[in-house]
Design a protein around this motif. Sequence first.
Motif, PDB file in Angstrom:
ATOM      1  N   TYR A 217       0.973  -0.894   0.335  1.00 49.56           N
ATOM      2  CA  TYR A 217      -0.417   0.221   0.078  1.00 49.56           C
ATOM      3  C   TYR A 217       0.898   1.443   0.013  1.00 49.56           C
ATOM      4  N   LEU A 218       2.444   1.155   0.645  1.00 51.15           N
ATOM      5  CA  LEU A 218       2.905   1.904   1.146  1.00 51.15           C
ATOM      6  C   LEU A 218       3.812   2.778  -0.291  1.00 51.15           C
ATOM      7  N   TRP A 219       4.239   1.490  -0.812  1.00 48.52           N
ATOM      8  CA  TRP A 219       5.165   1.399  -2.166  1.00 48.52           C
ATOM      9  C   TRP A 219       4.170   1.793  -3.119  1.00 48.52           C
ATOM     10  N   ILE A 220       2.474   1.962  -3.420  1.00 41.24           N
ATOM     11  CA  ILE A 220       2.068   2.367  -4.236  1.00 41.24           C
ATOM     12  C   ILE A 220       0.967   3.343  -4.371  1.00 41.24           C
ATOM     13  N   LYS A 221       1.089   4.041  -3.209  1.00 46.99           N
ATOM     14  CA  LYS A 221       0.399   5.524  -2.649  1.00 46.99           C
ATOM     15  C   LYS A 221       1.257   6.469  -2.845  1.00 46.99           C
ATOM     16  N   LYS A 222       2.301   5.724  -1.608  1.00 43.42           N
ATOM     17  CA  LYS A 222       3.246   6.818  -1.869  1.00 43.42           C
ATOM     18  C   LYS A 222       4.517   7.520  -2.792  1.00 43.42           C
ATOM     19  N   ALA A 223       4.502   8.119  -2.519  1.00 48.97           N
ATOM     20  CA  ALA A 223       5.934   8.559  -2.609  1.00 48.97           C
ATOM     21  C   ALA A 223       7.299   8.484  -1.832  1.00 48.97           C
ATOM     22  N   PRO A 224       8.668   7.910  -2.037  1.00 41.99           N
ATOM     23  CA  PRO A 224       8.784   7.756  -1.166  1.00 41.99           C
ATOM     24  C   PRO A 224       9.578   8.562  -0.039  1.00 41.99           C
ATOM     25  N   GLU A 225       9.129   9.894  -0.422  1.00 44.21           N
ATOM     26  CA  GLU A 225       9.217  11.046   0.392  1.00 44.21           C
ATOM     27  C   GLU A 225       8.435  11.156   1.190  1.00 44.21           C
ATOM     28  N   GLU A 226       7.460  10.460   0.789  1.00 42.40           N
ATOM     29  CA  GLU A 226       5.662  11.029   1.891  1.00 42.40           C
ATOM     30  C   GLU A 226       5.929   9.693   2.687  1.00 42.40           C
ATOM     31  N   ILE A 227       7.115   8.723   2.117  1.00 42.64           N
ATOM     32  CA  ILE A 227       6.283   7.660   3.802  1.00 42.64           C
ATOM     33  C   ILE A 227       6.611   8.168   5.242  1.00 42.64           C
ATOM     34  N   SER A 228       5.750   8.137   6.183  1.00 41.44           N
ATOM     35  CA  SER A 228       6.113   8.675   7.375  1.00 41.44           C
ATOM     36  C   SER A 228       7.249   7.654   8.079  1.00 41.44           C
ATOM     37  N   GLU A 229       8.392   7.921   9.043  1.00 39.82           N
ATOM     38  CA  GLU A 229       8.574   7.176  10.465  1.00 39.82           C
ATOM     39  C   GLU A 229       8.377   5.886  11.005  1.00 39.82           C
ATOM     40  N   LYS A 230       6.950   7.112  10.844  1.00 47.85           N
ATOM     41  CA  LYS A 230       5.712   5.951  11.720  1.00 47.85           C
ATOM     42  C   LYS A 230       5.053   4.150  11.104  1.00 47.85           C
ATOM     43  N   GLU A 231       4.958   5.256   9.828  1.00 51.66           N
ATOM     44  CA  GLU A 231       4.830   4.297   9.133  1.00 51.66           C
ATOM     45  C   GLU A 231       4.844   2.799   8.539  1.00 51.66           C
ATOM     46  N   LEU A 232       6.498   3.877   9.082  1.00 51.22           N
ATOM     47  CA  LEU A 232       7.503   2.550   8.845  1.00 51.22           C
ATOM     48  C   LEU A 232       8.043   1.851   9.672  1.00 51.22           C
ATOM     49  N   THR A 233       7.733   2.221  11.180  1.00 49.69           N
ATOM     50  CA  THR A 233       7.978   1.682  12.019  1.00 49.69           C
ATOM     51  C   THR A 233       6.674   0.474  12.476  1.00 49.69           C
ATOM     52  N   ILE A 234       5.369   0.489  12.113  1.00 50.26           N
ATOM     53  CA  ILE A 234       4.169  -0.233  12.298  1.00 50.26           C
ATOM     54  C   ILE A 234       4.391  -1.184  11.039  1.00 50.26           C
ATOM     55  N   CYS A 235       5.294  -0.915   9.832  1.00 50.22           N
ATOM     56  CA  CYS A 235       5.307  -2.265   9.129  1.00 50.22           C
ATOM     57  C   CYS A 235       6.302  -3.083   9.636  1.00 50.22           C
ATOM     58  N   ASP A 236       7.670  -1.845  10.026  1.00 49.80           N
ATOM     59  CA  ASP A 236       8.741  -3.193  10.891  1.00 49.80           C
ATOM     60  C   ASP A 236       8.268  -3.709  12.296  1.00 49.80           C
ATOM     61  N   SER A 237       7.460  -3.083  12.853  1.00 49.20           N
ATOM     62  CA  SER A 237       6.949  -3.996  13.340  1.00 49.20           C
ATOM     63  C   SER A 237       5.867  -4.847  13.853  1.00 49.20           C
ATOM     64  N   LEU A 238       5.401  -5.114  12.534  1.00 49.83           N
ATOM     65  CA  LEU A 238       4.446  -6.266  12.284  1.00 49.83           C
ATOM     66  C   LEU A 238       5.167  -7.510  11.733  1.00 49.83           C
ATOM     67  N   VAL A 239       7.272  -7.109  10.845  1.00 48.31           N
ATOM     68  CA  VAL A 239       7.635  -8.354  10.646  1.00 48.31           C
ATOM     69  C   VAL A 239       8.522  -8.890  11.261  1.00 48.31           C
ATOM     70  N   ARG A 240       9.046  -8.072  12.428  1.00 46.05           N
ATOM     71  CA  ARG A 240       9.305  -8.239  13.892  1.00 46.05           C
ATOM     72  C   ARG A 240       8.574  -9.457  14.594  1.00 46.05           C
ATOM     73  N   ILE A 241       7.313  -9.524  14.767  1.00 45.29           N
ATOM     74  CA  ILE A 241       6.146  -9.803  15.021  1.00 45.29           C
ATOM     75  C   ILE A 241       6.420 -11.532  14.999  1.00 45.29           C
ATOM     76  N   GLY A 242       5.947 -11.502  12.979  1.00 46.64           N
ATOM     77  CA  GLY A 242       5.904 -12.221  12.612  1.00 46.64           C
ATOM     78  C   GLY A 242       6.985 -13.256  12.931  1.00 46.64           C
ATOM     79  N   TRP A 243       8.313 -12.538  12.448  1.00 44.37           N
ATOM     80  CA  TRP A 243       9.719 -13.012  12.375  1.00 44.37           C
ATOM     81  C   TRP A 243      10.322 -13.962  13.746  1.00 44.37           C
ATOM     82  N   VAL A 244       9.750 -13.127  14.538  1.00 42.39           N
ATOM     83  CA  VAL A 244       9.658 -14.365  16.401  1.00 42.39           C
ATOM     84  C   VAL A 244       9.412 -15.158  16.128  1.00 42.39           C
TER      85      VAL A 244
END
Length: 259
Positions: free
Chosen positions: A147-174
């Motif tokens: 969704y972020l990849w398609i809907k937003k330009a790289p500079e428009e993606i906030s750190e909060k959104e990246l953190t949420i994505c990372d958190s999902l991956v971390r939990i999934g990886w655990v």
Amino acid sequence: MNWDTFIYYAIASAACWIAGAFTAMRGGRKTAIALSLAGTLIFSVFIAGMWCAIERPPLRTMGETRLWYSLFLSIIGIFLYTKFKYSWMLTFSTLMSTVFICINILKPEIHSTTLMPALQSPWFVPHVIVYMFSYAMMGAATIFAIYLWIKKAPEEISEKELTICDSLVRIGWVFLTLGMTMGALWAKEAWGDYWTWDPKETWAFATWISYLLYLHLRPANKNHNQLFALLLFSFILLQMCWWGINLLPAAKGASIHIY
């Protein structure tokens, strides 16, 4: 309760999820959460009823694991909407859950109540449930990234959104790690070895490594396109590990994980 009654619970659950997603898009937050939770509750009742009816955990077949995937994905979607107010995440989780429901309606799988000796282990239930939760979590992370990849330009993606994505991956990886550990302990008990590089185990390890690579590269790499591409590649590996292996000629007759 069996596959013959699944369609009624499936329709009721999907209707609640779709109504919840639609309401969320219209701004009715409390009603959306209530409808979505109702759908999840109905689906949970079916899984519990089926568990009792077939006198074994509904975790053996692909169709049965798809039930858990739909359930967990709906729960994750509700959580993300409740906590972060992402109505689109609720919409996409609803869409994915409904797609897997439709697959099960079109391709019902009916099996006996018995389990082969290797599956009659205390590791069976936690191993499969933990893995299915991790798969659903990685599915949510992939949806979020796409969704972020398609809907937003790289500079428009906030750190909060990246953190949420990372958190999902971390939990999934655990949970992937827990699933692999349980599987190794189960394999030692059932076959005498923790790891044999069975085709299923090999794809599971490749998936685990790919997500670990994402987690290591993410802090230093600011190229969102590369990171999201790696995340998508990891999810493709996960699909191979989950069901794609059943289509590989090399795995048929060679994998102890194909029943």
